[in-house]
Design a protein around this motif. Structure first.
Motif, PDB file in Angstrom:
ATOM      1  N   SER A   4      -0.111   3.663  10.097  1.00  0.00           N
ATOM      2  CA  SER A   4       0.129   2.941   8.843  1.00  0.00           C
ATOM      3  C   SER A   4      -1.115   2.294   8.273  1.00  0.00           C
ATOM      4  O   SER A   4      -1.073   1.637   7.247  1.00  0.00           O
ATOM      5  CB  SER A   4       1.191   1.874   9.081  1.00  0.00           C
ATOM      6  OG  SER A   4       0.775   1.060  10.148  1.00  0.00           O
ATOM      7  N   LYS A   5      -2.251   2.483   8.946  1.00  0.00           N
ATOM      8  CA  LYS A   5      -3.468   1.800   8.474  1.00  0.00           C
ATOM      9  C   LYS A   5      -4.512   2.805   8.020  1.00  0.00           C
ATOM     10  O   LYS A   5      -4.537   3.934   8.503  1.00  0.00           O
ATOM     11  CB  LYS A   5      -4.044   0.955   9.608  1.00  0.00           C
ATOM     12  CG  LYS A   5      -3.091  -0.156  10.042  1.00  0.00           C
ATOM     13  CD  LYS A   5      -3.837  -1.204  10.849  1.00  0.00           C
ATOM     14  CE  LYS A   5      -2.943  -2.380  11.146  1.00  0.00           C
ATOM     15  NZ  LYS A   5      -2.336  -2.285  12.479  1.00  0.00           N
ATOM     16  N   ASP A   6      -5.394   2.359   7.114  1.00  0.00           N
ATOM     17  CA  ASP A   6      -6.544   3.182   6.730  1.00  0.00           C
ATOM     18  C   ASP A   6      -7.474   3.250   7.928  1.00  0.00           C
ATOM     19  O   ASP A   6      -7.828   2.209   8.499  1.00  0.00           O
ATOM     20  CB  ASP A   6      -7.281   2.534   5.549  1.00  0.00           C
ATOM     21  CG  ASP A   6      -6.441   2.561   4.276  1.00  0.00           C
ATOM     22  OD1 ASP A   6      -5.573   3.443   4.155  1.00  0.00           O
ATOM     23  OD2 ASP A   6      -6.673   1.702   3.419  1.00  0.00           O
ATOM     24  N   ILE A   7      -7.876   4.456   8.285  1.00  0.00           N
ATOM     25  CA  ILE A   7      -8.589   4.590   9.553  1.00  0.00           C
ATOM     26  C   ILE A   7      -9.650   5.693   9.480  1.00  0.00           C
ATOM     27  O   ILE A   7      -9.468   6.700   8.776  1.00  0.00           O
ATOM     28  CB  ILE A   7      -7.551   4.878  10.679  1.00  0.00           C
ATOM     29  CG1 ILE A   7      -8.160   4.836  12.069  1.00  0.00           C
ATOM     30  CG2 ILE A   7      -6.852   6.189  10.487  1.00  0.00           C
ATOM     31  CD1 ILE A   7      -7.108   4.840  13.183  1.00  0.00           C
TER      32      ILE A   7
ATOM     33  N   PHE B 110     -12.058   0.065   6.501  1.00  0.00           N
ATOM     34  CA  PHE B 110     -11.066   0.820   7.253  1.00  0.00           C
ATOM     35  C   PHE B 110     -11.219   0.443   8.740  1.00  0.00           C
ATOM     36  O   PHE B 110     -12.244  -0.091   9.150  1.00  0.00           O
ATOM     37  CB  PHE B 110     -11.312   2.341   7.142  1.00  0.00           C
ATOM     38  CG  PHE B 110     -10.869   2.970   5.846  1.00  0.00           C
ATOM     39  CD1 PHE B 110     -10.663   2.225   4.692  1.00  0.00           C
ATOM     40  CD2 PHE B 110     -10.649   4.352   5.780  1.00  0.00           C
ATOM     41  CE1 PHE B 110     -10.266   2.833   3.501  1.00  0.00           C
ATOM     42  CE2 PHE B 110     -10.241   4.964   4.608  1.00  0.00           C
ATOM     43  CZ  PHE B 110     -10.047   4.207   3.459  1.00  0.00           C
TER      44      PHE B 110
ATOM     45  N   ARG C  83      -5.036   6.351  -5.222  1.00  0.00           N
ATOM     46  CA  ARG C  83      -4.031   5.411  -4.713  1.00  0.00           C
ATOM     47  C   ARG C  83      -3.976   4.173  -5.598  1.00  0.00           C
ATOM     48  O   ARG C  83      -2.904   3.631  -5.851  1.00  0.00           O
ATOM     49  CB  ARG C  83      -4.378   5.017  -3.276  1.00  0.00           C
ATOM     50  CG  ARG C  83      -3.325   4.138  -2.673  1.00  0.00           C
ATOM     51  CD  ARG C  83      -3.535   3.957  -1.200  1.00  0.00           C
ATOM     52  NE  ARG C  83      -4.748   3.229  -0.883  1.00  0.00           N
ATOM     53  CZ  ARG C  83      -5.185   3.045   0.353  1.00  0.00           C
ATOM     54  NH1 ARG C  83      -4.536   3.567   1.367  1.00  0.00           N
ATOM     55  NH2 ARG C  83      -6.287   2.356   0.590  1.00  0.00           N
TER      56      ARG C  83
ATOM     57  N   GLY D  60      -3.136   5.394  13.867  1.00  0.00           N
ATOM     58  CA  GLY D  60      -3.366   5.839  12.485  1.00  0.00           C
ATOM     59  C   GLY D  60      -2.090   5.958  11.681  1.00  0.00           C
ATOM     60  O   GLY D  60      -2.073   6.560  10.612  1.00  0.00           O
TER      61      GLY D  60
ATOM     62  N   HIS E 291       0.786   5.005   0.921  1.00  0.00           N
ATOM     63  CA  HIS E 291       0.209   5.877   1.915  1.00  0.00           C
ATOM     64  C   HIS E 291      -1.205   5.514   2.429  1.00  0.00           C
ATOM     65  O   HIS E 291      -2.132   5.298   1.673  1.00  0.00           O
ATOM     66  CB  HIS E 291       0.190   7.282   1.355  1.00  0.00           C
ATOM     67  CG  HIS E 291       0.569   8.222   2.435  1.00  0.00           C
ATOM     68  ND1 HIS E 291      -0.304   8.614   3.397  1.00  0.00           N
ATOM     69  CD2 HIS E 291       1.756   8.768   2.753  1.00  0.00           C
ATOM     70  CE1 HIS E 291       0.329   9.399   4.241  1.00  0.00           C
ATOM     71  NE2 HIS E 291       1.577   9.505   3.876  1.00  0.00           N
ATOM     72  N   ASN E 292      -1.322   5.421   3.731  1.00  0.00           N
ATOM     73  CA  ASN E 292      -2.655   5.114   4.291  1.00  0.00           C
ATOM     74  C   ASN E 292      -3.568   6.344   4.280  1.00  0.00           C
ATOM     75  O   ASN E 292      -3.096   7.478   4.245  1.00  0.00           O
ATOM     76  CB  ASN E 292      -2.524   4.568   5.725  1.00  0.00           C
ATOM     77  CG  ASN E 292      -1.875   5.533   6.665  1.00  0.00           C
ATOM     78  OD1 ASN E 292      -0.814   6.071   6.377  1.00  0.00           O
ATOM     79  ND2 ASN E 292      -2.510   5.776   7.803  1.00  0.00           N
ATOM     80  N   ILE E 293      -4.859   6.051   4.298  1.00  0.00           N
ATOM     81  CA  ILE E 293      -5.850   7.149   4.242  1.00  0.00           C
ATOM     82  C   ILE E 293      -6.459   7.349   5.640  1.00  0.00           C
ATOM     83  O   ILE E 293      -6.856   6.387   6.303  1.00  0.00           O
ATOM     84  CB  ILE E 293      -6.969   6.816   3.228  1.00  0.00           C
ATOM     85  CG1 ILE E 293      -6.359   6.701   1.818  1.00  0.00           C
ATOM     86  CG2 ILE E 293      -8.083   7.868   3.268  1.00  0.00           C
ATOM     87  CD1 ILE E 293      -7.318   6.199   0.767  1.00  0.00           C
ATOM     88  N   VAL E 294      -6.509   8.603   6.060  1.00  0.00           N
ATOM     89  CA  VAL E 294      -7.085   8.930   7.371  1.00  0.00           C
ATOM     90  C   VAL E 294      -8.313   9.821   7.170  1.00  0.00           C
ATOM     91  O   VAL E 294      -8.245  10.839   6.471  1.00  0.00           O
ATOM     92  CB  VAL E 294      -6.056   9.654   8.273  1.00  0.00           C
ATOM     93  CG1 VAL E 294      -6.695  10.081   9.591  1.00  0.00           C
ATOM     94  CG2 VAL E 294      -4.841   8.767   8.530  1.00  0.00           C
TER      95      VAL E 294
ATOM     96  N   MET F 290       0.859  -1.197   0.000  1.00  0.00           N
ATOM     97  CA  MET F 290       0.000   0.000   0.000  1.00  0.00           C
ATOM     98  C   MET F 290       0.896   1.249   0.000  1.00  0.00           C
ATOM     99  O   MET F 290       1.813   1.340   0.801  1.00  0.00           O
ATOM    100  CB  MET F 290      -0.883  -0.030   1.257  1.00  0.00           C
ATOM    101  CG  MET F 290      -1.977   0.964   1.198  1.00  0.00           C
ATOM    102  SD  MET F 290      -2.996   1.180   2.694  1.00  0.00           S
ATOM    103  CE  MET F 290      -2.695  -0.184   3.719  1.00  0.00           C
TER     104      MET F 290
END
Ligand code: DC
Length: 229
Positions: free
Chosen positions: A122-125, A30, A226, A120, A3-6, A1
């Motif tokens: 490294s994970k989509d959150i 997420f 992404r 938050g 960049h993760n999405i926040v 992945m």
């Protein structure tokens, strides 16, 4: 992945932030984090252990003894306080009545923000709260600031509490929300305020589905871009 999405969802008490955040996280797969539950669990610990919130040595010591964990079942968030499930107890009025005072304490915020930022990293959150878009994740790709008519908010929360047989009146719920809004917006440490780049969502007259579609519209471009990378 790459960049993760926040997604940061902030707003007043009982605006339906967690309902939207949960639905969005479920739809997008997420992780969902209810940051308010963390402040509530800290409040419960302080109450149970008679921590004097005026005494910072006491507060700092207590914070070291608090271990919070989230686990989700069917996208219902469960929070444990030192291994004990406290998800229902933290919603009771006794905690609601003191949580704004506890969450205004600098040391409490410092510790919670640190833990939230770790979640938050490294994970989509999707995280909801009061200072997520301003302090916890100022770089969040999507920021939503929720608001709704105070009377409607009180009625919604009152109905939820009635389902749990809570012996509370509509007036008490209204007063508690007004009190928490006042405390949350006027406190010194990261008060509730709309981040400049947050989109306002007034849900007074919106169904949960309309709110979800509104949020999906904002998040999907980031997911698509992404995927193209
Ligand atoms: O979202 P909630 O109503 O469960 O939050 C409980 C309290 O916690 C709320 O009155 C203010 C505080 N809070 C906070 O100060 N910062 C957050 N990010 C989330 C909640």
């Amino acid at each position: 992945m790459s960049h993760n999405i926040v997604v940061a969802i902030d707003g007043y008490s009982s605006c339906g932030k967690s309902t939207l955040a949960k639905a969005l996280a479920k739809k997008l797969h997420f992780i969902y984090v209810d940051s308010g539950a963390m402040y509530r669990a800290v409040t419960l610990f302080f109450q149970r252990n008679n921590i004097n919130i005026e005494d910072m040595t006491d507060v700092e010591r207590a914070l070291k003894d608090i271990h919070l964990n989230f686990h989700s079942r069917d996208y219902q968030t469960h929070i444990t306080l030192n291994g004990e499930e406290v998800s229902d107890e933290i919603r009771e009025m006794a905690v609601s009545e003191q949580v704004s005072e506890v969450s205004a304490i600098k040391a409490v915020r410092r510790e919670m923000v640190k833990q939230q930022q770790r979640m938050g990293k490294s994970k989509d959150i999707v995280m909801d709260g009061r200072d997520i878009g301003t302090t916890v994740f100022p770089e969040a790709q999507v920021k939503i600031f929720m608001t709704a008519d105070p009377k409607i908010r009180a009625e919604r929360r009152f109905k939820e509490l009635q389902l749990k047989n809570s012996p509370v009146t509509l007036e008490e719920v209204f007063e508690n929300l007004a009190h928490r809004d006042y405390q949350d917006t006027t406190r010194k440490e990261s008060p509730l305020t709309r981040a400049e780049d947050a989109i306002i969502l007034d849900n007074t007259e919106l169904t949960p589905e309309e709110q979800l579609n509104f949020a999906l519209d904002k998040v999907e471009p980031f997911i698509n871009s992404r995927q193209q990378k």
